[in-house]
Design an enzyme around this catalytic site. Structure first.
Site, mmCIF file in Angstrom:
data_model
loop_
_atom_site.group_PDB
_atom_site.id
_atom_site.type_symbol
_atom_site.label_atom_id
_atom_site.label_comp_id
_atom_site.label_asym_id
_atom_site.label_seq_id
_atom_site.Cartn_x
_atom_site.Cartn_y
_atom_site.Cartn_z
ATOM 1 C CD GLU A 86 16.553 19.156 37.031
ATOM 2 O OE1 GLU A 86 17.738 18.934 37.304
ATOM 3 O OE2 GLU A 86 15.658 18.342 37.317
ATOM 4 C CG HIS A 94 16.114 24.936 34.242
ATOM 5 N ND1 HIS A 94 17.346 24.332 34.079
ATOM 6 C CD2 HIS A 94 15.213 24.102 33.653
ATOM 7 C CE1 HIS A 94 17.191 23.197 33.423
ATOM 8 N NE2 HIS A 94 15.914 23.032 33.161
ATOM 9 N NE ARG A 108 16.519 14.474 36.879
ATOM 10 C CZ ARG A 108 16.980 14.971 35.729
ATOM 11 N NH1 ARG A 108 16.424 14.604 34.580
ATOM 12 N NH2 ARG A 108 17.975 15.813 35.720
ATOM 13 C CD GLN A 162 33.580 26.498 25.783
ATOM 14 O OE1 GLN A 162 34.469 26.130 26.527
ATOM 15 N NE2 GLN A 162 33.844 27.051 24.614
ATOM 16 C CE1 TYR A 214 11.642 22.793 31.955
ATOM 17 C CE2 TYR A 214 12.974 21.093 32.987
ATOM 18 C CZ TYR A 214 12.832 22.104 32.056
ATOM 19 O OH TYR A 214 13.875 22.426 31.221
#
Length: 675
Positions: free
Chosen positions: A165, A253, A215, A340, A167
């Site tokens: 992601e 991201h 991951r 949401q 990181y």
């Protein structure tokens, strides 16, 4: 014989066995930051009671510089160990297993102390990172390893080391963020040195009988990302270093490709994980947009992975696995990937929950208990507010009658599900229908509730929804003007040139509906990949297709207008607004802001700009669609008020704000929990 033999099969890790192939993937909920460890423990314990095979916590920082933001949860002290011990004991008492994710954010850390392989600022943070020297790198390794040791002391069954992601560890892997020329940069062997060293030293520290999940980013979706050969090379080295399992990470991201929103096809990236199958000897987990037991079973049965990660589906229904095992799959509350109440909350600094299930992360605060005195309750309106109130009230033992003038339940959800990219709403309406029947709720459809018919109930709940707001534009009664309701219900078919008045969520949805033709991309993975420029990382570095591929032409030429002189979609979801804007941009939708609507005639829509109503302009269109807001439908509530009949008002009938299903469902659930 189970319907899901692959999903429910145990997974033997040698020193321990997972009861099934379901991982509850890591989610940063904000619970740990509340410091209410009973609340944290109950959140995870409820999922353990639902029989998920293994859970992973939200990301826990190994030090201040690696924490995602100031005040974020860390594992650095004995007090932290003791607090997390409350969580692990509760989970183990419930028969579950849990791993703690160690998350070093690197340049994504939202604070001035952030560090990275190189001083390359992230586009999603205002803070430029400091480039680490050799001693700084050693400190990060030592802190991550020490965090793994503390996790074991706290009673965790394992850790997940976050290497995807975009990181910290991921930042070392690619030249996009690693500009170093020392032994931590340059060649790929050097760039992958850090994650390998972290896993190797973590394994030495925690011993053999402890799960280490790594991951791994299998498709970066950023420029100069990893090739798939590099992904395989890293996976093999991570296995040698001592990892128990490899989990799939998809996209950074900062990638401008959606990866988990509702418009992304189900299991859209399982094919990436499948490419790694057989390359390593340890189990491999796949992830992203796997939200039903049928999808999960298919992913496993077709050899895409050894295990599936489902994160947000466990927010929507803590008992997902238990219901699937019992043959009650239709009763699983579906994750619709709306973002949401989960990701939008996370990135806004709020506690996460779930639109479909407001009890998520609120297990100790929103308690559904059997009513001491059962009542007869009438609920008028079978939209999301009314349905949530009716089902919760019936669950508590009340006798519920649900009344709606329409001939089907769902309310405005039935319009949302017509929008390309929102097919998940079909499943949500189906689930409501299942639960209404399961709870024995009396349903009166095609029925207009009146003061007379509501007399005699112990409680009356008004959830009559909204009505379109009257914009009072001269000429709005013309044959070329349509309401969004008529368009989405296909009672009106606009021509080739359309103006959409109102650029809120409904305006964006209607615009998407109007420009679309053919099958929904959400139902067609190859076409979706072409539209968004996703490629095989074995062919193109990072999985980004070469520029030049063109999306399908729009079905109509659409102009989306708004009164406010601001960026279109500014008030859409924090994590999805950019997706909606990008999708409409790809279809050449024209965005016009700061307008005054002067009049409508056969030539089209006449507008002006600014307070002085300058620059009068004709927008030549065949049809105009009105999406300019809503007002509460209070006619029945007003009549009850006049008759002196006590009642409760929820949902759009209470506040008509952009068809806010999140607020409506939460409000309905909370009201019913108190009656």
């Amino acid at each position: 014989m189970t319907t899901y033999p692959h999903l429910l099969a145990p997974l033997d890790l040698g020193f321990t066995t997972l009861k099934n192939r379901v991982l509850m993937g890591s989610m940063h909920t904000g619970l740990e930051e509340t410091k209410d460890w009973n609340r944290v423990a109950e959140f995870y314990a409820e999922r353990a009671r639902g029989d998920v095979g293994l859970m992973v916590t939200g990301g826990i920082g190994p030090n201040l510089e690696g924490s995602v933001l100031p005040g974020a949860a860390m594992m650095t002290t004995q007090t932290d160990i003791d607090n997390h011990g409350i969580v692990t004991k509760r989970v183990h008492d419930a028969g579950g297993k849990i791993a703690m994710q160690i998350l070093h954010a690197g340049r994504y850390a939202y604070g001035p102390m952030c560090v990275a392989p190189s001083a390359v600022k992230s586009p999603i943070s205002p803070f430029p990172p400091s480039e680490l020297d050799e001693d700084g790198i050693e400190k990060q390794i030592s802190d991550i390893v020490a965090t793994a040791e503390r996790a074991k002391q706290a009673g965790y069954d394992g850790v997940e080391i976050m290497g995807s992601e975009g990181y910290f560890l991921n930042q070392f892997l690619v030249t996009h963020t690693n500009k170093r020329t020392d032994r931590w940069g340059g060649s790929y062997e050097n760039r992958m040195r850090l994650p390998i060293e972290v896993v190797r030293r973590a394994r030495e520290a925690v011993g053999t009988d402890f799960i280490i999940i790594y991951r791994l980013s299998m498709i970066d979706l950023v420029p100069n990302g990893s090739t798939f050969d590099e992904v395989v090379q890293l996976a093999k080295e991570i296995e040698k270093a001592g990892a128990t399992i490899i989990n799939t990470g998809i996209g950074w991201h900062e990638a401008r490709i959606p990866t988990i929103a509702t418009s992304v096809p189900r299991a859209a990236f399982a094919w990436v994980t499948k490419k790694l199958m057989g390359q390593v000897g340890i189990p491999v987990i796949t992830s992203n947009r796997i939200n039903t037991p049928d999808v999960a079973e298919d992913v496993l049965a077709t050899g895409c992975a050894d295990m599936v990660s489902m994160a947000r589906p466990m927010l929507a229904d803590a008992h997902f696995v238990a219901k699937a095992a019992a043959g009650n799959g239709a009763q699983i509350a579906p994750c619709i990937a709306c973002n949401q109440a989960c990701l939008d909350h996370t990135f806004s600094g709020k506690l996460s929950s779930c639109l479909v299930n407001p009890r998520a992360c609120n297990e100790t605060e929103l308690v559904i208990e059997t009513a001491t005195t059962p009542k007869s309750i009438a609920v008028v309106g079978a939209g999301p507010a009314g349905l949530s109130a009716a089902i919760t009230a019936a669950e508590r033992g009340h006798k519920v009658t649900l009344i709606d003038r329409a001939d089907e339940i769902g309310g405005q959800l039935n319009m949302a599900k017509q929008v390309p990219g929102k097919e998940e709403f079909w499943g949500l309406v189906d689930w409501y229908r299942t639960m209404v029947a399961e709870m024995g709720i009396e349903v009166r459809l095609g029925t207009e509730a009146t003061v007379e018919t509501l007399t005699g109930f112990d409680e009356v709940i008004i959830a009559t929804g909204v009505l379109p707001r009257d914009t009072a534009i001269p000429g709005q009664d013309g044959a070329n003007v349509h309401s969004y309701i008529d368009v989405l219900k296909k009672r009106s078919v606009p021509g080739k040139r359309v103006a959409v008045i109102g650029a809120g969520g409904i305006g964006f949805d209607v615009s998407e509906f109007l420009v679309h033709q053919g099958d929904s991309l959400t139902e067609n993975l190859p076409d979706w990949m072409v539209e968004w420029g996703v490629s095989d990382p074995g062919e193109h570095r990072g999985g980004l297709a070469p520029e030049g591929s063109q999306p399908d032409a729009p079905a109509r030429a659409v102009t989306l207008l708004q009164r406010k002189a601001e960026k279109h979609g500014k008030r859409l979801g924090k994590t999805t607004g950019w997706i909606h804007r990008a999708a409409l941009n790809m279809k050449d939708v024209q965005f016009v802001a700061g307008v005054n609507y002067e009049r409508i005639d056969d030539d089209g829509l006449h507008v002006s700009f600014g307070e002085a109503r300058e620059n009068p302009t004709l927008i030549e269109v065949d049809d105009i669609v009105m999406c300019a807001g809503q007002v509460p439908d209070r006619s029945l509530a007003d009549a009850l008020e006049q008759a002196g009949i006590a009642h409760h008002i929820i949902g759009g009938a209470d506040v008509a704000a952009e068809l806010d299903a999140k607020r409506a469902i939460d409000q309905g659930t909370r009201l019913a929990a108190t009656l």
